[in-house]
Design a protein around this motif. Structure first.
Motif, PDB file in Angstrom:
ATOM      1  N   GLY A 125     -32.480  18.265 -14.127  1.00 34.24           N
ATOM      2  CA  GLY A 125     -31.162  19.379 -14.322  1.00 34.24           C
ATOM      3  C   GLY A 125     -30.981  20.068 -13.087  1.00 34.24           C
ATOM      4  O   GLY A 125     -30.954  19.468 -11.775  1.00 34.24           O
ATOM      5  N   LEU A 126     -30.076  20.966 -13.184  1.00 37.14           N
ATOM      6  CA  LEU A 126     -29.728  21.983 -12.127  1.00 37.14           C
ATOM      7  C   LEU A 126     -30.931  22.722 -11.537  1.00 37.14           C
ATOM      8  O   LEU A 126     -31.180  23.705 -12.392  1.00 37.14           O
ATOM      9  CB  LEU A 126     -28.332  22.652 -12.554  1.00 37.14           C
ATOM     10  CG  LEU A 126     -27.857  23.563 -11.182  1.00 37.14           C
ATOM     11  CD1 LEU A 126     -27.661  22.593  -9.930  1.00 37.14           C
ATOM     12  CD2 LEU A 126     -26.663  24.172 -11.676  1.00 37.14           C
ATOM     13  N   GLU A 127     -31.321  22.830 -10.570  1.00 37.71           N
ATOM     14  CA  GLU A 127     -32.415  23.571  -9.906  1.00 37.71           C
ATOM     15  C   GLU A 127     -31.950  24.238  -8.807  1.00 37.71           C
ATOM     16  O   GLU A 127     -31.226  23.581  -7.682  1.00 37.71           O
ATOM     17  CB  GLU A 127     -33.653  22.596  -9.575  1.00 37.71           C
ATOM     18  CG  GLU A 127     -34.111  22.025 -11.062  1.00 37.71           C
ATOM     19  CD  GLU A 127     -35.373  21.347 -10.823  1.00 37.71           C
ATOM     20  OE1 GLU A 127     -36.370  21.585 -11.122  1.00 37.71           O
ATOM     21  OE2 GLU A 127     -35.065  19.929 -10.014  1.00 37.71           O
ATOM     22  N   MET A 128     -32.329  25.533  -8.549  1.00 38.85           N
ATOM     23  CA  MET A 128     -31.925  26.429  -7.390  1.00 38.85           C
ATOM     24  C   MET A 128     -33.149  26.830  -6.719  1.00 38.85           C
ATOM     25  O   MET A 128     -34.265  27.119  -7.411  1.00 38.85           O
ATOM     26  CB  MET A 128     -30.925  27.378  -7.964  1.00 38.85           C
ATOM     27  CG  MET A 128     -30.347  28.198  -6.769  1.00 38.85           C
ATOM     28  SD  MET A 128     -29.289  29.482  -7.145  1.00 38.85           S
ATOM     29  CE  MET A 128     -28.639  30.075  -5.626  1.00 38.85           C
ATOM     30  N   PHE A 188     -30.725  38.180  -8.895  1.00 35.12           N
ATOM     31  CA  PHE A 188     -31.206  37.450  -9.641  1.00 35.12           C
ATOM     32  C   PHE A 188     -30.232  37.291 -10.800  1.00 35.12           C
ATOM     33  O   PHE A 188     -29.831  36.269 -11.458  1.00 35.12           O
ATOM     34  CB  PHE A 188     -32.484  37.773 -10.368  1.00 35.12           C
ATOM     35  CG  PHE A 188     -33.823  37.282  -9.171  1.00 35.12           C
ATOM     36  CD1 PHE A 188     -33.352  36.730  -8.176  1.00 35.12           C
ATOM     37  CD2 PHE A 188     -35.002  37.591  -9.734  1.00 35.12           C
ATOM     38  CE1 PHE A 188     -34.251  36.615  -7.277  1.00 35.12           C
ATOM     39  CE2 PHE A 188     -35.958  37.122  -8.754  1.00 35.12           C
ATOM     40  CZ  PHE A 188     -35.851  36.715  -7.788  1.00 35.12           C
ATOM     41  N   LYS A 189     -29.903  38.523 -11.274  1.00 37.68           N
ATOM     42  CA  LYS A 189     -28.693  38.489 -12.365  1.00 37.68           C
ATOM     43  C   LYS A 189     -27.450  37.875 -11.869  1.00 37.68           C
ATOM     44  O   LYS A 189     -26.812  36.968 -12.838  1.00 37.68           O
ATOM     45  CB  LYS A 189     -28.272  39.832 -12.832  1.00 37.68           C
ATOM     46  CG  LYS A 189     -27.521  40.239 -13.914  1.00 37.68           C
ATOM     47  CD  LYS A 189     -27.479  41.548 -14.429  1.00 37.68           C
ATOM     48  CE  LYS A 189     -26.730  41.587 -15.497  1.00 37.68           C
ATOM     49  NZ  LYS A 189     -26.466  43.101 -15.906  1.00 37.68           N
ATOM     50  N   ILE A 190     -27.089  38.096 -10.543  1.00 36.68           N
ATOM     51  CA  ILE A 190     -25.747  37.276 -10.151  1.00 36.68           C
ATOM     52  C   ILE A 190     -26.023  35.986 -10.267  1.00 36.68           C
ATOM     53  O   ILE A 190     -25.147  34.950 -10.234  1.00 36.68           O
ATOM     54  CB  ILE A 190     -25.551  38.090  -8.627  1.00 36.68           C
ATOM     55  CG1 ILE A 190     -25.206  39.269  -8.595  1.00 36.68           C
ATOM     56  CG2 ILE A 190     -24.408  37.051  -8.120  1.00 36.68           C
ATOM     57  CD1 ILE A 190     -24.680  40.186  -7.374  1.00 36.68           C
ATOM     58  N   PHE A 195     -24.443  30.536 -10.950  1.00 40.05           N
ATOM     59  CA  PHE A 195     -24.915  29.187 -10.682  1.00 40.05           C
ATOM     60  C   PHE A 195     -25.563  28.447 -12.375  1.00 40.05           C
ATOM     61  O   PHE A 195     -25.420  27.305 -12.523  1.00 40.05           O
ATOM     62  CB  PHE A 195     -26.031  28.994  -9.847  1.00 40.05           C
ATOM     63  CG  PHE A 195     -25.627  29.407  -8.331  1.00 40.05           C
ATOM     64  CD1 PHE A 195     -24.854  28.514  -7.681  1.00 40.05           C
ATOM     65  CD2 PHE A 195     -25.845  30.544  -7.855  1.00 40.05           C
ATOM     66  CE1 PHE A 195     -24.365  28.801  -6.605  1.00 40.05           C
ATOM     67  CE2 PHE A 195     -25.369  30.908  -6.789  1.00 40.05           C
ATOM     68  CZ  PHE A 195     -24.613  29.910  -5.812  1.00 40.05           C
ATOM     69  N   ASN A 196     -25.764  29.208 -13.343  1.00 40.50           N
ATOM     70  CA  ASN A 196     -26.421  28.912 -14.602  1.00 40.50           C
ATOM     71  C   ASN A 196     -27.284  27.806 -14.270  1.00 40.50           C
ATOM     72  O   ASN A 196     -27.370  26.889 -15.078  1.00 40.50           O
ATOM     73  CB  ASN A 196     -25.173  28.362 -15.466  1.00 40.50           C
ATOM     74  CG  ASN A 196     -25.640  28.214 -16.621  1.00 40.50           C
ATOM     75  OD1 ASN A 196     -26.259  28.922 -17.589  1.00 40.50           O
ATOM     76  ND2 ASN A 196     -24.825  27.365 -17.548  1.00 40.50           N
TER      77      ASN A 196
END
Length: 251
Positions: A125-128, A188-190, A195-196
């Motif tokens: 998946g999408l990982e940051m 973190f909220k931003i 980026f979801n």
């Protein structure tokens, strides 16, 4: 005798605003020795940084390739920005070429958060990946592959301040741990909204200063985990857009 990919020994270097760390990895990213570090020189010119690296690794075991995580924007081994080392020193410096000349081995240079990302993600998946240190580093990966690097750190986040100014080392020292944690919560909220991501990995020297409970899809990772990404830089061909090496997704 030619070295096969499985036999490769890789010198993996992480350059930070306060220290330079290095270790030797095998092709799978296993540390062949504990990583060691030296203080980042001041001024942190390319010449001084290379001199420090040569001093750090002079007694290391033999290696075949060099991987470097660099604190700034890097394209095809050429540095574009280095805000925590000195933009004027580094603009348009072909650091990959300088390293190859200094160490006598093929080298690759990518953003430090990108390299850490390659070392820690699951490949699903999408990982940051973010790093909390002298400044604020970020990397995005989809199914284990690096996406084009974004210098999120220099986007305004509060009252004209960018992320480096808002949650970097200077802000932590000035505002204290409690207020810094409050700012991190806001960040973190931003990130979650913008980026979801499926998963967020948190590295860097200040990650251990977090005092609040993380979401289930967040995890603190270590420098040792991140430096393993140096092995995966040599796993596949270069990406046609970013000119950074793409990693084989983690199974």
């Amino acid at each position: 005798m030619k070295t096969t990919p499985s036999q490769l020994k890789i010198l993996s270097i992480d350059i930070g605003g306060s220290s330079i760390k290095a270790t030797i990895l095998d092709s799978k990213g296993t540390l062949k020795m504990d990583y060691k570090k030296v203080v980042t020189p001041k001024p942190a010119t390319p010449e001084n940084v290379i001199k420090s690296i040569k001093t750090l690794v002079k007694d290391y075991p033999a290696y075949d390739r060099v991987s470097v995580g660099f604190p700034g924007y890097v394209r095809n081994g050429i540095v574009k920005t280095a805000p925590n080392l000195g933009n004027d020193f580094w603009k348009d410096v072909n650091f990959r070429l300088k390293l190859e000349e200094a160490l006598g081995k093929d080298a690759q240079v990518v953003n430090d958060a990108d390299m850490q990302g390659l070392g820690v993600v699951s490949g699903k998946g999408l990982e940051m990946v973010i790093t909390l240190g002298t400044g604020f580093g970020t990397a995005l990966l989809m199914d284990g592959h690096l996406l084009p690097h974004l210098e999120v750190a220099h986007h305004p986040v509060s009252k004209g301040r960018d992320y480096d100014e808002y949650i970097g080392d200077i802000a932590l020292d000035k505002e204290g741990v409690k207020k810094w944690n409050s700012r991190i919560k806001k960040v973190f909220k931003i990130l979650k909204t913008v980026f979801n991501y499926d998963y967020l990995y948190i590295g860097g020297g200040n990650s251990d200063r977090l005092t609040f409970k993380l979401d289930k899809n967040m995890k603190i990772v270590t420098n040792a985990d991140g430096i393993k990404g140096g092995a995966r830089l040599w796993a596949e061909d270069k990406h046609p857009v970013t000119h950074t090496t793409m990693a084989t997704p983690t199974k």
